[in-house]
Design a protein around this motif. Structure first.
Motif, PDB file in Angstrom:
ATOM      1  N   TRP A  12       4.131  -9.779  -9.311  1.00 49.53           N
ATOM      2  CA  TRP A  12       2.645 -10.211  -9.507  1.00 49.53           C
ATOM      3  C   TRP A  12       1.871 -10.539 -10.211  1.00 49.53           C
ATOM      4  N   LEU A  44      20.371  -4.100 -10.479  1.00 51.50           N
ATOM      5  CA  LEU A  44      19.457  -4.610 -10.888  1.00 51.50           C
ATOM      6  C   LEU A  44      18.654  -3.659  -9.391  1.00 51.50           C
ATOM      7  N   MET A  48       9.781  -3.828  -3.193  1.00 53.20           N
ATOM      8  CA  MET A  48       8.694  -4.748  -3.337  1.00 53.20           C
ATOM      9  C   MET A  48       7.969  -5.752  -4.143  1.00 53.20           C
ATOM     10  N   SER A  51       5.314  -4.522  -9.530  1.00 56.17           N
ATOM     11  CA  SER A  51       5.330  -4.995 -10.699  1.00 56.17           C
ATOM     12  C   SER A  51       4.674  -5.727 -10.996  1.00 56.17           C
ATOM     13  N   TYR A  52       4.075  -5.901 -12.215  1.00 53.27           N
ATOM     14  CA  TYR A  52       3.318  -7.086 -13.144  1.00 53.27           C
ATOM     15  C   TYR A  52       4.311  -8.119 -13.218  1.00 53.27           C
ATOM     16  N   ALA A  56      11.236  -5.692 -12.514  1.00 51.37           N
ATOM     17  CA  ALA A  56      12.362  -5.431 -11.661  1.00 51.37           C
ATOM     18  C   ALA A  56      13.279  -7.244 -11.247  1.00 51.37           C
ATOM     19  N   VAL A 113       4.037  -1.019  -1.968  1.00 52.91           N
ATOM     20  CA  VAL A 113       5.251  -0.771  -3.128  1.00 52.91           C
ATOM     21  C   VAL A 113       5.804   0.565  -1.976  1.00 52.91           C
ATOM     22  N   GLY A 170      14.293   2.020 -13.253  1.00 57.93           N
ATOM     23  CA  GLY A 170      15.390   1.293 -12.820  1.00 57.93           C
ATOM     24  C   GLY A 170      16.876   1.145 -12.877  1.00 57.93           C
ATOM     25  N   GLY A 406       5.127  -0.991 -16.684  1.00 55.34           N
ATOM     26  CA  GLY A 406       5.198  -1.522 -15.025  1.00 55.34           C
ATOM     27  C   GLY A 406       4.398  -2.274 -14.665  1.00 55.34           C
TER      28      GLY A 406
HETATM   29  C1  LIG Z   1      -3.092  -4.440  -6.366  1.00 57.85           C
HETATM   30  C2  LIG Z   1      -2.069  -3.285  -7.301  1.00 57.85           C
HETATM   31  C3  LIG Z   1      -2.461  -2.677  -7.757  1.00 57.85           C
HETATM   32  C4  LIG Z   1      -1.606  -2.140  -8.985  1.00 57.85           C
HETATM   33  N1  LIG Z   1      -2.269  -0.058  -9.074  1.00 57.85           N
HETATM   34  C5  LIG Z   1      -1.219   0.596  -9.538  1.00 57.85           C
HETATM   35  C6  LIG Z   1      -1.719   1.863  -9.648  1.00 57.85           C
HETATM   36  O1  LIG Z   1      -3.262   2.094  -9.216  1.00 57.85           O
HETATM   37  N2  LIG Z   1      -0.711   2.553 -10.780  1.00 57.85           N
HETATM   38  C7  LIG Z   1       0.516   2.136 -11.158  1.00 57.85           C
HETATM   39  O2  LIG Z   1       0.905   3.352 -11.435  1.00 57.85           O
HETATM   40  N3  LIG Z   1       0.465   1.314 -10.286  1.00 57.85           N
HETATM   41  C8  LIG Z   1      -0.265   0.248  -9.732  1.00 57.85           C
HETATM   42  N4  LIG Z   1       0.335  -0.830  -9.606  1.00 57.85           N
HETATM   43  C9  LIG Z   1       1.968  -1.249 -10.078  1.00 57.85           C
HETATM   44  C10 LIG Z   1       2.927  -0.728  -8.951  1.00 57.85           C
HETATM   45  O3  LIG Z   1       2.751   0.385  -8.190  1.00 57.85           O
HETATM   46  C11 LIG Z   1       4.031  -0.354  -9.389  1.00 57.85           C
HETATM   47  O4  LIG Z   1       4.415  -1.495  -9.983  1.00 57.85           O
HETATM   48  C12 LIG Z   1       5.286  -0.001  -8.623  1.00 57.85           C
HETATM   49  O5  LIG Z   1       6.566   0.359  -9.414  1.00 57.85           O
HETATM   50  C13 LIG Z   1       5.748  -1.036  -7.675  1.00 57.85           C
HETATM   51  O6  LIG Z   1       6.496  -1.128  -6.911  1.00 57.85           O
HETATM   52  P1  LIG Z   1       7.763  -1.795  -6.057  1.00 57.85           P
HETATM   53  O7  LIG Z   1       8.204  -1.823  -5.291  1.00 57.85           O
HETATM   54  O8  LIG Z   1       6.784  -3.275  -5.867  1.00 57.85           O
HETATM   55  O9  LIG Z   1       8.669  -1.917  -7.079  1.00 57.85           O
HETATM   56  P2  LIG Z   1       9.279  -3.845  -8.245  1.00 57.85           P
HETATM   57  O10 LIG Z   1       7.829  -3.859  -9.028  1.00 57.85           O
HETATM   58  O11 LIG Z   1      10.328  -3.504  -6.892  1.00 57.85           O
HETATM   59  O12 LIG Z   1      10.277  -2.367  -9.164  1.00 57.85           O
HETATM   60  C14 LIG Z   1       9.117  -1.518 -10.802  1.00 57.85           C
HETATM   61  C15 LIG Z   1      10.902  -1.272 -10.831  1.00 57.85           C
HETATM   62  O13 LIG Z   1      10.886  -0.289 -10.139  1.00 57.85           O
HETATM   63  C16 LIG Z   1      12.418  -0.385  -9.793  1.00 57.85           C
HETATM   64  N5  LIG Z   1      12.550   0.086  -8.711  1.00 57.85           N
HETATM   65  C17 LIG Z   1      11.872  -0.220  -7.080  1.00 57.85           C
HETATM   66  N6  LIG Z   1      12.832   0.399  -6.518  1.00 57.85           N
HETATM   67  C18 LIG Z   1      14.211   0.765  -7.290  1.00 57.85           C
HETATM   68  C19 LIG Z   1      15.312   1.863  -6.398  1.00 57.85           C
HETATM   69  N7  LIG Z   1      14.991   1.413  -5.056  1.00 57.85           N
HETATM   70  N8  LIG Z   1      15.920   2.746  -7.547  1.00 57.85           N
HETATM   71  C20 LIG Z   1      15.772   2.420  -8.860  1.00 57.85           C
HETATM   72  N9  LIG Z   1      14.653   1.504  -8.829  1.00 57.85           N
HETATM   73  C21 LIG Z   1      14.136   0.764  -8.276  1.00 57.85           C
HETATM   74  C22 LIG Z   1      12.965  -1.777 -10.606  1.00 57.85           C
HETATM   75  O14 LIG Z   1      12.839  -1.642 -10.499  1.00 57.85           O
HETATM   76  C23 LIG Z   1      11.182  -2.081 -11.305  1.00 57.85           C
HETATM   77  O15 LIG Z   1      11.944  -1.226 -12.739  1.00 57.85           O
HETATM   78  C24 LIG Z   1      -0.247  -1.548  -9.066  1.00 57.85           C
HETATM   79  C25 LIG Z   1       0.467  -3.394  -8.198  1.00 57.85           C
HETATM   80  C26 LIG Z   1      -0.666  -3.855  -7.883  1.00 57.85           C
HETATM   81  C27 LIG Z   1      -0.262  -5.350  -7.438  1.00 57.85           C
END
Ligand SMILES: Cc1cc2nc3c(=O)[nH]c(=O)nc-3n(C[C@H](O)[C@H](O)[C@H](O)COP(=O)(O)OP(=O)(O)OC[C@H]3O[C@@H](n4cnc5c(N)ncnc54)[C@H](O)[C@@H]3O)c2cc1C
Length: 450
Positions: A12, A44, A48, A51-52, A56, A113, A170, A406
């Motif tokens: 992100w 890996l 979505m 994560s910042y 991922a 997410v 992950g 994250g």
């Molecule tokens: C505006 C904003 C606000 C947010 N607020 C918060 C908050 O309040 N609290 C909080 O905790 N986080 C917060 N986040 C972070 C976000 O919730 C986490 O990073 C979350 O993991 C993102 O999910 P994603 O599907 O995008 O995963 P990704 O960013 O794609 O992946 C995150 C991690 O999960 C792993 N992963 C993803 N899918 C799988 C799978 N199927 N199997 C195994 N591993 C997997 C990836 O390998 C990676 O290590 C925020 C993010 C944003 C952009």
């Protein structure tokens, strides 16, 4: 036959960006074959991409995009137990199940997410002090492990693998599906109290008065120094009853101000983002809030996800992207010291959020533990910002706290190890299930987790 296509990927924060060979995982039945088709490369899961940093990303390896795993597999309307594939997003769960009176147990600041990402980072929400993390509401996970087997793990079966996967970034395998507890709610409305917080002491005072609210979060001005340091706006709420209707509450204000800022901006540059504009935004947002405490009833969306109102908000920071620094520390003094460090640094966080976590610690690589968490979004200014982060790392470490992986793109290996002493046990479990280091990420390589 798996098709690997070179794609540019980032988190992100849009820093760092990588190019990796990616393939879309469209069905659980294809997962094993895709693992074999990795041709000796590390692999890996990528959900979505919310994560910042580099959690991922995997530059020297192959990335499985899980958004094709989008099926709901079962739901019990008596108990709220849901089984779904890992690419299903929390926004889809809200859309499908809120009309039936159910809501996800834990929501981050964006609804976009995936369930796999929510488990991978063991995310926390505004209700951490009451309901803990996402993993606390997961009963079982179906995980594709390095051997190609699909293992169902839970608190009873392979519990060590279950807990290494919850918050495991992950690195234990690909989550294919999970069983999650949804909770009953009576309405899409949230009863909210908005409190204008005059400084850091006032924040702690109001935070300790907020225990009866299930959801609490505060925006904080991390630019202001002196007596007003730590001023902000606290929003605390709970799900409303079935007869509630929405009014124009204070919680919509942030979304609408951010919308105006993003409107018409040239995202090719971040020249407009500087100490003056960031200071002016923080000042204006604080001033718009009336003094004292005010009650309103809000739709859940602006309360939970103000940033989702602005599409591609992350592009506002220009091509160099931005970094979020989120830490948790057990002591109030450490928060004060961190704010002093930031306000002295010449670096400016555009948006910052502060919250008190509840008394809970999962161990492993999970981030939340009892204390105060502060998250700050800084435009990427390069070396000067990195120097500030290093100083903050030292302060957080000395206070017995930790940085959220994250959100991270730059923490050093020794500091991570000191912040997460249980990484040693976590790694033993990981190595047992993945002795050949099949699952890797750029974050995992940087921090020596794989
Ligand atoms: C505006 C904003 C606000 C947010 N607020 C918060 C908050 O309040 N609290 C909080 O905790 N986080 C917060 N986040 C972070 C976000 O919730 C986490 O990073 C979350 O993991 C993102 O999910 P994603 O599907 O995008 O995963 P990704 O960013 O794609 O992946 C995150 C991690 O999960 C792993 N992963 C993803 N899918 C799988 C799978 N199927 N199997 C195994 N591993 C997997 C990836 O390998 C990676 O290590 C925020 C993010 C944003 C952009």
């Amino acid at each position: 036959m798996t098709q690997w296509t070179m794609k540019e990927l980032s988190g992100w924060g849009r820093f760092p960006t990588t190019r990796s060979e990616c393939a879309l995982l469209e069905a659980r039945a294809d997962a094993r074959e895709m693992l074999e088709a990795r041709d000796g490369h590390a692999i890996l899961a990528h959900g979505m991409g919310r994560s910042y940093g580099d959690a991922a990303l995997l530059e020297r390896g192959r990335v499985l995009l899980t958004s094709g795993l989008d099926e709901i597999l079962g739901f019990d309307p008596e108990t709220g137990w849901l089984e779904c594939e890992a690419g299903v997003t929390l926004s889809e769960l809200i859309e499908r199940f809120l009309p039936r009176g159910f809501f996800p147990p834990v929501l981050p600041g964006t609804q976009f997410v995936s369930v796999g990402g929510a488990i991978g980072c063991n995310i926390h929400g505004k209700n951490h002090h009451v309901d803990g993390c996402f993993g606390d509401h997961v009963r079982a996970i179906d995980l594709l492990v390095a051997s190609g087997e699909i293992v169902r793990c839970s608190r009873e079966v392979h519990p060590e693998l279950f807990w290494a996967t919850v918050g495991g970034m992950g690195l234990t395998g690909v989550i294919l599906s999970a069983q999650i507890q949804l909770y009953r709610v009576d309405s899409p409305a949230i009863e909210v109290e908005t409190v204008r917080v005059e400084n850091l002491d006032h924040f702690f005072e109001e935070s300790s008065k907020s225990k009866d609210f299930t959801h609490v979060v505060s925006w904080i001005d991390t630019v202001k120094r002196g007596k007003a340091m730590g001023r902000g706006v606290m929003m605390r709420g709970r799900h409303a009853g079935s007869d509630a209707s929405f009014d124009a509450g204070g919680v919509d204000r942030l979304a609408s101000m951010l919308g105006k800022i993003a409107d018409g901006k040239n995202f090719e540059s971040n020249a407009w983002l500087n100490r003056f504009t960031i200071t002016a935004f923080n000042e204006a947002y604080f001033r718009k809030e009336r003094k004292g405490t005010h009650a309103s009833t809000s739709h859940f969306a602006p309360f939970f996800f103000p940033l989702d109102a602005v599409q591609n908000w992350n592009y506002v920071y220009g091509p160099r992207g931005f970094l979020q620094y989120q830490f948790v520390v057990p002591s109030r003094d450490a928060v004060r010291a961190a704010l002093e460090e930031v306000t002295r640094s010449g670096q400016f966080s555009f948006l910052s959020v502060i919250k008190e976590f509840g008394d809970q610690d999962h161990g492993g690589l999970s981030f939340p533990c009892e204390g105060i968490t502060l998250a700050m979004d800084f435009p990427n200014t390069g070396a000067a910002l990195m120097r500030l982060f290093e100083r903050l790392d030292d302060l957080v470490l000395e206070a017995g706290g930790r940085v959220y992986m994250g959100k991270d793109a730059r923490l050093s290996r020794p500091k991570m190890r000191a912040m997460y002493p249980e990484w040693v046990r976590w790694k033993e479990v990981r190595d047992e299930w993945d002795p050949e280091r099949v699952f890797q990420s750029d974050l995992g390589i940087r921090l020596g987790l794989v």
